[in-house]
Scaffold this motif. Sequence first.
Motif, PDB file in Angstrom:
ATOM      1  N   SER A 197       0.828  -1.212   0.000  1.00 38.40           N
ATOM      2  CA  SER A 197       0.000   0.000   0.000  1.00 38.40           C
ATOM      3  C   SER A 197       0.856   1.252   0.000  1.00 38.40           C
ATOM      4  O   SER A 197       0.549   2.239  -0.681  1.00 38.40           O
ATOM      5  CB  SER A 197      -0.931  -0.010   1.219  1.00 38.40           C
ATOM      6  N   TRP A 198       1.946   1.227   0.767  1.00 40.56           N
ATOM      7  CA  TRP A 198       2.837   2.388   0.828  1.00 40.56           C
ATOM      8  C   TRP A 198       3.459   2.648  -0.545  1.00 40.56           C
ATOM      9  O   TRP A 198       3.500   3.788  -1.012  1.00 40.56           O
ATOM     10  CB  TRP A 198       3.932   2.151   1.867  1.00 40.56           C
ATOM     11  N   PHE A 217      13.331   6.909 -10.279  1.00 37.75           N
ATOM     12  CA  PHE A 217      14.362   6.254  -9.473  1.00 37.75           C
ATOM     13  C   PHE A 217      13.847   5.943  -8.069  1.00 37.75           C
ATOM     14  O   PHE A 217      14.040   4.837  -7.555  1.00 37.75           O
ATOM     15  CB  PHE A 217      15.604   7.139  -9.409  1.00 37.75           C
ATOM     16  N   LEU A 218      13.147   6.883  -7.461  1.00 35.27           N
ATOM     17  CA  LEU A 218      12.663   6.677  -6.096  1.00 35.27           C
ATOM     18  C   LEU A 218      11.600   5.584  -6.025  1.00 35.27           C
ATOM     19  O   LEU A 218      11.594   4.771  -5.089  1.00 35.27           O
ATOM     20  CB  LEU A 218      12.105   7.986  -5.532  1.00 35.27           C
ATOM     21  N   LEU A 219      10.696   5.538  -6.999  1.00 39.13           N
ATOM     22  CA  LEU A 219       9.662   4.502  -6.922  1.00 39.13           C
ATOM     23  C   LEU A 219      10.256   3.113  -7.144  1.00 39.13           C
ATOM     24  O   LEU A 219       9.808   2.125  -6.538  1.00 39.13           O
ATOM     25  CB  LEU A 219       8.504   4.788  -7.875  1.00 39.13           C
ATOM     26  N   LEU A 220      11.299   3.018  -7.994  1.00 38.28           N
ATOM     27  CA  LEU A 220      11.958   1.721  -8.169  1.00 38.28           C
ATOM     28  C   LEU A 220      12.752   1.343  -6.923  1.00 38.28           C
ATOM     29  O   LEU A 220      12.814   0.158  -6.555  1.00 38.28           O
ATOM     30  CB  LEU A 220      12.855   1.742  -9.403  1.00 38.28           C
ATOM     31  N   LEU A 221      13.337   2.333  -6.238  1.00 36.25           N
ATOM     32  CA  LEU A 221      13.988   2.049  -4.962  1.00 36.25           C
ATOM     33  C   LEU A 221      12.966   1.539  -3.943  1.00 36.25           C
ATOM     34  O   LEU A 221      13.266   0.652  -3.137  1.00 36.25           O
ATOM     35  CB  LEU A 221      14.681   3.299  -4.415  1.00 36.25           C
ATOM     36  N   ALA A 222      11.766   2.104  -3.968  1.00 33.04           N
ATOM     37  CA  ALA A 222      10.727   1.655  -3.035  1.00 33.04           C
ATOM     38  C   ALA A 222      10.366   0.193  -3.283  1.00 33.04           C
ATOM     39  O   ALA A 222      10.215  -0.599  -2.347  1.00 33.04           O
ATOM     40  CB  ALA A 222       9.486   2.541  -3.167  1.00 33.04           C
ATOM     41  N   TRP A 223      10.235  -0.188  -4.556  1.00 33.86           N
ATOM     42  CA  TRP A 223       9.958  -1.597  -4.865  1.00 33.86           C
ATOM     43  C   TRP A 223      11.124  -2.484  -4.432  1.00 33.86           C
ATOM     44  O   TRP A 223      10.922  -3.601  -3.951  1.00 33.86           O
ATOM     45  CB  TRP A 223       9.699  -1.780  -6.364  1.00 33.86           C
TER      46      TRP A 223
END
Length: 458
Positions: free
Chosen positions: A61-62, A169-175
């Motif tokens: 969810s985050w 970049f940040l959303l791929l780091l989150a995954w």
Amino acid sequence: MLSSAPATAPPAPPSSDEDFFSTASTSTSSDSKPPSPSATPSSALPQIPIAWPDDGVLNVSWVTNLMQAFEWASRAIPPSELPSVLPVKVLDKLVLTASKILHKEPNCVKIEENSGLVSESRVVVVGDVHGQLHDVLFLLRDAGFPADDRFFVFNGDYVDRGAWGLEVFLLLLAWKVLMPHRVYLLRGNHESKYCTAVYGFEKEVATKYGDSGKHVYRKCLGCFEGLPLASIIAGKVYTAHGGLFRGTVATPSKRSKKKNRKVVHNPVVTSLILGSLEELAKARRSVLDPPWEGPNLIPGDVLWSDPSVTPGLSPNKERGIGLLWGPDCTEEFLKKYNLKLIIRSHEGPDARDKRSDLKGMGEGYTIDHIVESGKLITLFSAPDYPQFQATETRYKNKGAYIVLEPPHFDTPIFHSFEAVTQRPKVNPYYDFEEVIDSDEELDMVSMVPESGEQETPA
């Protein structure tokens, strides 16, 4: 809590993932594709500002809220207001957490049974995405989000040229933080200081985070250094951004007269020979700007090299760094390690438009070498690239991703897709009319004093 939009903001974007993703065309594939997740209605606005979980543990969810927040922000607020969506403290936490994971990974990550790869698994390989946030969101939706049975290997070049490199970049780091053994982020040649200083990422970060821009940029550069260089999937598929690399020959120096002193080996390149996976494993990847001189040439080769139809290895004179390698080198590498595929990226439609020896990138991929042991594929995942372009006639290329399926994970299933329409209007972060579209002739030497990271020749 659920925030409201700024008073001066434009109308919010569509209120569900289904509405948003319907603006992009459906992908086409050479075979059936893995099931996409069902559309789940979401509120008109994401939960912003985004807070780091109290327990420090991310959940789906985050991460999906982060994706929705970035998509909403790209349409609803000026870039300079991004800190109101993702505060600097939360960004720091995300980058630091991801960096700790990435720096612990080997130069060449292996995705195999020990990694959870089983008969029910699928592996999705993604090429360059270059800050094209909306196309990345579509790709993730189309391929299916990372899951226990769905691995992702991203082949570098997350930033530069596009307007949303930071968000991508940040959303791929989150995954990666959420699913560290299902999502693998490899380094591209644009994950460096000299490229991000020319092609927009440095200015993008400064624009979005203002007084904190230099801090955020440094954090991203530090994270770039930890990105692995390559992967091997199921023992059959080698992936890297540029491709193959040279070997080095170790020559011993004079033995020290001091007692118990070991012989020091100084690696020098006596001739161009194909490198080994053992040499790749020992290369020092934690350099901000991978060198094109000196003893540590493998990282630069892996990130910058290109295939050729001409046999043999030769210097990549057009780029000024890396190699050109022929079909014989592809065959040698595949045969030596019992591989079936090499999947690399690095060349978009602009680069291929300048090369008469290889196919264009209209479908998002090309098969460049077909040899006895297997194939070499170039994969490019940024459709209608580049976002900003000096020429009147755009390439209008499709992007593509590859799905590898059991039992052997060595037969590529290609999925081409068109760009998301109605891309938000935004100013470019680099002078695209003056800066060349491809990476040819990039004056990296003049940028060395700025980085302070370049190694001197041995």
